[in-house]
Design an enzyme around this catalytic site. Structure first.
Site, PDB file in Angstrom:
ATOM      1  N   HIS A  59     -44.148  16.468  18.063  1.00 52.55           N
ATOM      2  CA  HIS A  59     -44.312  15.013  18.132  1.00 52.55           C
ATOM      3  C   HIS A  59     -45.207  14.532  16.985  1.00 52.55           C
ATOM      4  O   HIS A  59     -44.920  13.526  16.344  1.00 52.55           O
ATOM      5  CB  HIS A  59     -44.985  14.603  19.448  1.00 52.55           C
ATOM      6  CG  HIS A  59     -44.215  14.932  20.681  1.00 52.55           C
ATOM      7  ND1 HIS A  59     -44.637  15.861  21.592  1.00 52.55           N
ATOM      8  CD2 HIS A  59     -43.050  14.447  21.179  1.00 52.55           C
ATOM      9  CE1 HIS A  59     -43.789  15.929  22.597  1.00 52.55           C
ATOM     10  NE2 HIS A  59     -42.807  15.085  22.375  1.00 52.55           N
ATOM     11  N   SER A  68     -42.373  20.057  25.328  1.00 58.16           N
ATOM     12  CA  SER A  68     -43.297  19.783  26.443  1.00 58.16           C
ATOM     13  C   SER A  68     -42.957  20.695  27.612  1.00 58.16           C
ATOM     14  O   SER A  68     -43.832  21.103  28.377  1.00 58.16           O
ATOM     15  CB  SER A  68     -43.187  18.323  26.879  1.00 58.16           C
ATOM     16  OG  SER A  68     -43.374  17.469  25.771  1.00 58.16           O
TER      17      SER A  68
HETATM   18  P1  AMP Z   1     -39.711  14.027  23.951  1.00 50.91           P
HETATM   19  O1  AMP Z   1     -41.136  13.651  24.225  1.00 50.91           O
HETATM   20  O2  AMP Z   1     -39.367  15.415  24.344  1.00 50.91           O
HETATM   21  O3  AMP Z   1     -38.743  12.992  24.451  1.00 50.91           O
HETATM   22  O4  AMP Z   1     -39.558  14.012  22.371  1.00 50.91           O
HETATM   23  C1  AMP Z   1     -39.889  12.865  21.613  1.00 50.91           C
HETATM   24  C2  AMP Z   1     -39.441  13.075  20.191  1.00 50.91           C
HETATM   25  O5  AMP Z   1     -40.066  14.230  19.648  1.00 50.91           O
HETATM   26  C3  AMP Z   1     -37.920  13.310  20.071  1.00 50.91           C
HETATM   27  O6  AMP Z   1     -37.439  12.645  18.912  1.00 50.91           O
HETATM   28  C4  AMP Z   1     -37.841  14.808  19.929  1.00 50.91           C
HETATM   29  O7  AMP Z   1     -36.686  15.241  19.254  1.00 50.91           O
HETATM   30  C5  AMP Z   1     -39.089  15.085  19.103  1.00 50.91           C
HETATM   31  N1  AMP Z   1     -39.469  16.493  19.239  1.00 50.91           N
HETATM   32  C6  AMP Z   1     -39.646  17.186  20.396  1.00 50.91           C
HETATM   33  N2  AMP Z   1     -39.931  18.483  20.134  1.00 50.91           N
HETATM   34  C7  AMP Z   1     -39.913  18.604  18.786  1.00 50.91           C
HETATM   35  C8  AMP Z   1     -40.124  19.705  17.880  1.00 50.91           C
HETATM   36  N3  AMP Z   1     -40.405  20.928  18.312  1.00 50.91           N
HETATM   37  N4  AMP Z   1     -40.031  19.457  16.551  1.00 50.91           N
HETATM   38  C9  AMP Z   1     -39.743  18.217  16.091  1.00 50.91           C
HETATM   39  N5  AMP Z   1     -39.551  17.140  16.888  1.00 50.91           N
HETATM   40  C10 AMP Z   1     -39.629  17.328  18.211  1.00 50.91           C
END
Ligand code: AMP
Length: 282
Positions: A37, A186
């Site tokens: 993130h 997460s």
């Molecule tokens: P989330 O909180 O899981 O909905 O993710 C929020 C944003 O963070 C989304 O655009 C995800 O694709 C990105 N994201 C989550 N994990 C990663 C990671 N390991 N590397 C890069 N971006 C990530």
């Protein structure tokens, strides 16, 4: 850094920035922030005058038997990570701010939502597209930053932006990994120490496929065989799907070409993890 929980306040904050012709970079998240993130926030910081992060565990993208109620949350740590990344405003609405009691409008991106996670999580991408469009309307970003770890989500969003003529530039960001290769997520916090070791099989399967690509292998079945073998050799790992697809349409490939996408979802115990890799000639 401002922490905003009301929709009208967030709209007013963004309108004030845009009046000065400033650019707003936006990263929507569900919180429990990790370095993946933070990489989005840092890129947004480097490329924009103002940066907004949202933290919202979106109920409409969870199925009835999924982990909405147990999804990890740590708002205090999230806010300190946002501050460190020099975010200007964090939008943290309540579910009732986003979905009124009579909410009845949803966005459906029909084709790229169908396969892969769309097949195993019915309604998931409808919830994602709906909340992202609402967040775009509230935050009014000039650019929005999404991780390639959620590759299908990125395709759903870019398709929605194209089809609905939205005026926001979508910026894909590379997957950030732990030192051993596990994609940061997460949901990794659900894993026991033993499961954490087993979870490495997703990355190992992708690396086995990458080796085939570098060797010049063209037959998709060979890639699937190698990836499945790696997952099946791991106790407690159950594949949801393992595919070789076209990176744009997400349709399955029989012949692997430059730019092909290897993508998989695997349950490690009760935790469902996803990962992917695009193969490109260097
Ligand atoms: P989330 O909180 O899981 O909905 O993710 C929020 C944003 O963070 C989304 O655009 C995800 O694709 C990105 N994201 C989550 N994990 C990663 C990671 N390991 N590397 C890069 N971006 C990530």
């Amino acid at each position: 850094m401002e922490v905003i929980s009301s929709t009208p306040e967030m709209k007013a904050w963004s309108a004030a920035r845009l009046r000065d012709c400033r650019t707003i970079g936006f990263a929507p998240t569900m919180g429990y922030l990790h370095d993946g993130h933070v990489s989005l926030l840092r890129k947004a910081r480097a490329e924009n005058d103002a940066v907004v992060a949202s933290i919202f565990v979106n109920p409409t993208q969870f199925g009835p038997n999924e982990d909405l109620s147990t999804y990890p949350r740590d708002p205090e740590s999230d806010l300190s990570k946002c501050k460190e990344a020099a975010v200007d405003a964090v939008f943290m609405p309540n579910p009732t701010q986003i979905y009124g009691p009579d909410h009845q409008t949803f966005v459906e991106v029909t084709e790229v939502s169908k396969p892969l996670c769309g097949a195993s999580r019915p309604g998931h991408f409808r919830g994602v597209a709906t909340v992202v469009l609402k967040l775009f309307n509230i935050v009014k970003p000039t650019s929005a930053y999404f991780g390639m770890k959620d590759y299908q989500q990125l395709r759903v969003i870019t398709t929605m932006v194209r089809d609905l003529d939205l005026e926001v530039n979508i910026v894909p960001c590379p997957t950030v990994r732990e030192p051993d290769g596990l994609a940061m997520s997460s949901r990794n916090s659900y894993l026991s120490p033993e499961e954490r070791k087993r979870a490495l099989c997703l990355h190992e399967a992708l690396m086995a496929a990458k080796a085939l690509f570098e060797f010049g292998e063209k037959t998709a079945a060979k890639y699937l065989e190698a990836m499945e073998a790696r997952i099946k050799a791991t106790p407690g790992a159950n594949p949801d799907y393992i595919k070789l697809t076209d990176p744009r349409t997400l349709e399955e490939l029989e012949t692997v070409h430059d730019g092909a996408l290897a993508v998989l979802a695997v349950r490690i115990g009760k935790t469902r993890l996803i990962d992917n890799m695009v193969f490109e000639r260097s």
